[in-house]
Design a protein around this motif. Structure first.
Motif, short mmCIF file in Angstrom:
data_model
loop_
_atom_site.label_atom_id
_atom_site.label_comp_id
_atom_site.label_asym_id
_atom_site.label_seq_id
_atom_site.Cartn_x
_atom_site.Cartn_y
_atom_site.Cartn_z
N PHE A 10 54.13 70.32 32.86
CA PHE A 10 53.51 69.04 32.83
C PHE A 10 54.37 67.64 32.80
CE2 PHE A 10 50.56 71.87 30.54
CZ PHE A 10 49.53 72.05 31.47
N GLY A 11 55.82 68.16 32.97
CA GLY A 11 56.71 67.17 33.01
C GLY A 11 57.36 66.70 31.83
N ASP A 12 56.99 66.86 30.39
CA ASP A 12 57.21 66.23 29.41
C ASP A 12 58.46 67.11 28.99
OD1 ASP A 12 55.22 68.42 29.18
OD2 ASP A 12 55.30 68.08 27.04
N GLU A 13 59.56 66.51 28.49
CA GLU A 13 60.74 67.18 28.26
C GLU A 13 60.80 67.97 27.18
OE1 GLU A 13 65.55 65.75 27.52
OE2 GLU A 13 64.05 64.25 28.08
N SER B 275 55.54 72.36 24.24
CA SER B 275 55.19 71.04 25.09
C SER B 275 54.00 70.51 24.57
CB SER B 275 54.94 71.65 26.45
OG SER B 275 54.03 70.50 27.05
N SER C 200 58.40 72.41 30.68
CA SER C 200 57.05 72.37 30.69
C SER C 200 56.54 71.91 32.05
CB SER C 200 56.63 71.13 29.85
OG SER C 200 55.23 70.42 29.95
#
Length: 307
Positions: free
Chosen positions: A152-155, A108, A150
């Motif tokens: 933090f929302g990132d793919e 991430s 992740s």
């Protein structure tokens, strides 16, 4: 193929304790002695990062020296490992006597930036730097964070994960640890990711490092085991969690993981009674947020016997 034997690395001295108030070195040594005596084949002893970021590891050099001395006295073949963020950390670990290091890289981008203040590509470059100037007797492992999601929302791109694993193996990395750092995975997701990875990498070079944020840690470990993974990280008492992931819970409890495998007649090499003694001792001497079913059971058993 489902394994008949697993290797359980005890990570409480590093991952399990890193978020806690500083534990006196004498207490650490006493707990680690019990971990050695219970038969843990590998122990993640400490990390060689900036102690300002992780105050718990301010005694990394002294602790390493004392445990290496204990290992020698006991004639133990336990493998001691340490986490490092960069070349400087690797050099410091080697100078302290550590001969197996984990370099941490998060897949991430957001987590990697918070964790080591680098892009993922910069961290891979740090790994390459270490591998090109490597003492012959230093084993390097890669700890890949956030493989299963992740916080933090990132793919997370599985193809990117596979590319990093492939690059690292070509550099000479021995083991790649796949971490569910935030405890986001589910058993089906864990199995699917490992199926993709094992198309490109031998599972004898893969380890699972799973956190139990949502109570699915053991289920995810079992899913990984069913796919052929036989290396697992865990921590006594289920302690741990990344300082840079809000709300992240601890690791899989060693007591619960080993009990599961022992009851399945899967060889661990760990003595259950000595393991329970070690976890009880830890819980009596170290304040923390414990998350272990077997620890709870054994606390009740001790209370019952004392009446």
């Amino acid at each position: 193929m489902i394994p008949t034997k697993v290797i359980v690395r005890e990570t409480s001295p590093r991952d399990g304790w890193q978020n806690l108030s500083f534990i006196e070195t004498d207490v650490k040594v006493a707990v680690i002695e019990k971990i050695i005596d219970m038969g843990a084949p590998e122990i993640e002893l400490t990390s060689f990062v900036n102690p300002k970021a992780v105050p718990q590891i301010q005694d990394a050099n002294e602790l390493t020296k004392r445990i290496l001395g204990m290992k020698s006295e006991k004639k133990s073949d336990v493998k001691l490992t340490a986490l490092v963020p960069n070349k400087k950390g690797a050099d410091n670990a080697y100078a302290a006597g550590i001969r197996t290091i984990d370099l941490v890289v998060s897949v991430s981008e957001l987590h990697n930036k918070r964790n080591v203040n680098k892009t993922v590509d910069e961290s891979v470059a740090s790994l390459r730097e270490i591998m090109t100037d490597l003492p012959e007797d230093l084993e390097v492992r890669l700890a890949l964070a956030c493989v299963f999601g992740s916080p933090f929302g990132d793919e997370i791109d599985v193809d990117k994960v596979i590319r990093i694993i492939d690059e690292s193996m070509k550099m000479g990395v021995r083991i790649v640890g796949l971490a569910d750092s935030a405890g986001l995975s589910t058993p089906d997701h864990t199995a699917n990711i490992i199926r993709r990875i094992k198309e490109h990498a031998d599972l004898d070079k893969v380890a699972a490092h799973i956190h139990d944020t949502r109570g699915l840690g053991i289920a995810n470990a079992y899913a990984a085991f069913q796919e052929g993974v036989f290396r697992f990280d865990s921590a006594l008492g289920g302690l741990g969690g990344c300082p840079f992931i809000p709300g992240a819970a601890g690791n899989i409890s060693t007591e619960d993981l080993v009990t599961m495998f022992n009851r399945m007649n899967i060889e661990t090499g760990i003595d259950s009674e000595k393991m329970y003694d070690a976890s009880l001792y830890l819980s009596q001497h170290v304040n923390g947020k414990y998350n272990s079913k077997m620890l709870d059971i054994n606390k009740l058993k001790v209370k019952s016997e004392d009446k």
